[in-house]
Write a protein that holds these residues in place. Sequence first.
Motif, PDB file in Angstrom:
ATOM      1  N   ARG A 139      -2.189   0.754   7.130  1.00  0.00           N
ATOM      2  CA  ARG A 139      -1.684  -0.166   6.102  1.00  0.00           C
ATOM      3  C   ARG A 139      -0.673   0.485   5.167  1.00  0.00           C
ATOM      4  NH1 ARG A 139      -1.211  -3.953   8.369  1.00  0.00           N
ATOM      5  NH2 ARG A 139      -0.444  -4.891   6.458  1.00  0.00           N
ATOM      6  N   VAL A 140      -0.542   1.803   5.199  1.00  0.00           N
ATOM      7  CA  VAL A 140       0.398   2.496   4.312  1.00  0.00           C
ATOM      8  C   VAL A 140       1.820   1.988   4.577  1.00  0.00           C
ATOM      9  CG1 VAL A 140       1.365   4.736   3.649  1.00  0.00           C
ATOM     10  CG2 VAL A 140      -1.081   4.511   4.113  1.00  0.00           C
TER      11      VAL A 140
ATOM     12  N   CYS B 178      -2.945   6.167   1.470  1.00  0.00           N
ATOM     13  CA  CYS B 178      -4.322   6.145   1.969  1.00  0.00           C
ATOM     14  C   CYS B 178      -4.801   7.573   1.747  1.00  0.00           C
ATOM     15  CB  CYS B 178      -4.379   5.770   3.443  1.00  0.00           C
ATOM     16  SG  CYS B 178      -6.058   5.763   4.114  1.00  0.00           S
TER      17      CYS B 178
ATOM     18  N   CYS C 180       0.874  -1.177   0.000  1.00  0.00           N
ATOM     19  CA  CYS C 180       0.000   0.000   0.000  1.00  0.00           C
ATOM     20  C   CYS C 180       0.910   1.226   0.000  1.00  0.00           C
ATOM     21  CB  CYS C 180      -0.895  -0.006   1.230  1.00  0.00           C
ATOM     22  SG  CYS C 180      -1.955   1.445   1.342  1.00  0.00           S
TER      23      CYS C 180
ATOM     24  N   VAL D 281      -0.645  -5.574   1.706  1.00  0.00           N
ATOM     25  CA  VAL D 281      -2.092  -5.692   1.870  1.00  0.00           C
ATOM     26  C   VAL D 281      -2.581  -6.881   1.048  1.00  0.00           C
ATOM     27  CG1 VAL D 281      -4.311  -4.554   1.427  1.00  0.00           C
ATOM     28  CG2 VAL D 281      -2.382  -3.226   2.287  1.00  0.00           C
TER      29      VAL D 281
ATOM     30  N   LEU E  17      -7.481   3.005  -0.286  1.00  0.00           N
ATOM     31  CA  LEU E  17      -6.089   2.575  -0.324  1.00  0.00           C
ATOM     32  C   LEU E  17      -5.622   2.454  -1.778  1.00  0.00           C
ATOM     33  CD1 LEU E  17      -6.146  -0.237   2.398  1.00  0.00           C
ATOM     34  CD2 LEU E  17      -5.517   2.169   2.672  1.00  0.00           C
TER      35      LEU E  17
ATOM     36  N   ARG F  15      -9.939  -5.853  -0.147  1.00  0.00           N
ATOM     37  CA  ARG F  15      -9.307  -6.520   1.002  1.00  0.00           C
ATOM     38  C   ARG F  15     -10.385  -7.240   1.814  1.00  0.00           C
ATOM     39  NH1 ARG F  15      -7.275  -4.037   6.304  1.00  0.00           N
ATOM     40  NH2 ARG F  15      -5.661  -5.471   7.032  1.00  0.00           N
TER      41      ARG F  15
ATOM     42  N   LEU G  58      -2.567   0.855  -4.062  1.00  0.00           N
ATOM     43  CA  LEU G  58      -1.508  -0.143  -4.017  1.00  0.00           C
ATOM     44  C   LEU G  58      -0.663  -0.085  -5.282  1.00  0.00           C
ATOM     45  CD1 LEU G  58      -3.595  -1.180  -1.882  1.00  0.00           C
ATOM     46  CD2 LEU G  58      -2.912  -3.476  -2.530  1.00  0.00           C
TER      47      LEU G  58
END
Length: 189
Positions: A82-83, A43, A40, A87, A49, A108, A51
């Motif tokens: 999650r950055v 955001c 990721c 992911v 998100l 996800r 990717l």
Amino acid sequence: MTEYLPEGCLIGTADNRSSLLSYYTLSECMTSGKILEAPCIICDSHHNLILDLGCMKGFIPREEGAIGIVEGTTKDIALISRVNKPVSFIVTDFRRDEQGDLYAVLSRRAAQVKCMENYLSRLAPGDIIPARVTHLEPFGCFVDIGCGIPSLIPIDMISVSRITHPQDRFHVGQNIYAVVKSIDSGRIC
């Protein structure tokens, strides 16, 4: 059940890398519902998100970012955190942006639902499963037990000897094996 491992376990595999090579390999994965991983990179302000799939960008809409986001049982911090991390996702569509560039629409949440239905729902107390430490709190250790699904190891279950904090035994990012203690209303401890 290698596709249901904690996030970060698939990203370096040859199979995952070959699946991200092109639109065509990603299309095959979309058709089969294969779970993949990629880093990721952003955001955005709406908690979507972005990717880096290598061959193109991937886009996970906020509502597809995790189980419970829409219902409000999962906070947006679960997406923001999650950055710069791997992911898990399933490819759901392909679209073109304003410049005409192709990008993949990802979910996800769908990967997590698949993990729950095909792996976690079959676990029983006493089963030993792989997990990855995601964060530590004074009361316990949170772990990813598959595709980003969190679980808690209470502090009294971490060690046979007394410890003052889970950091006495674990560190964030550590891969461990854990024993399923209990399953209550879908929550695995």
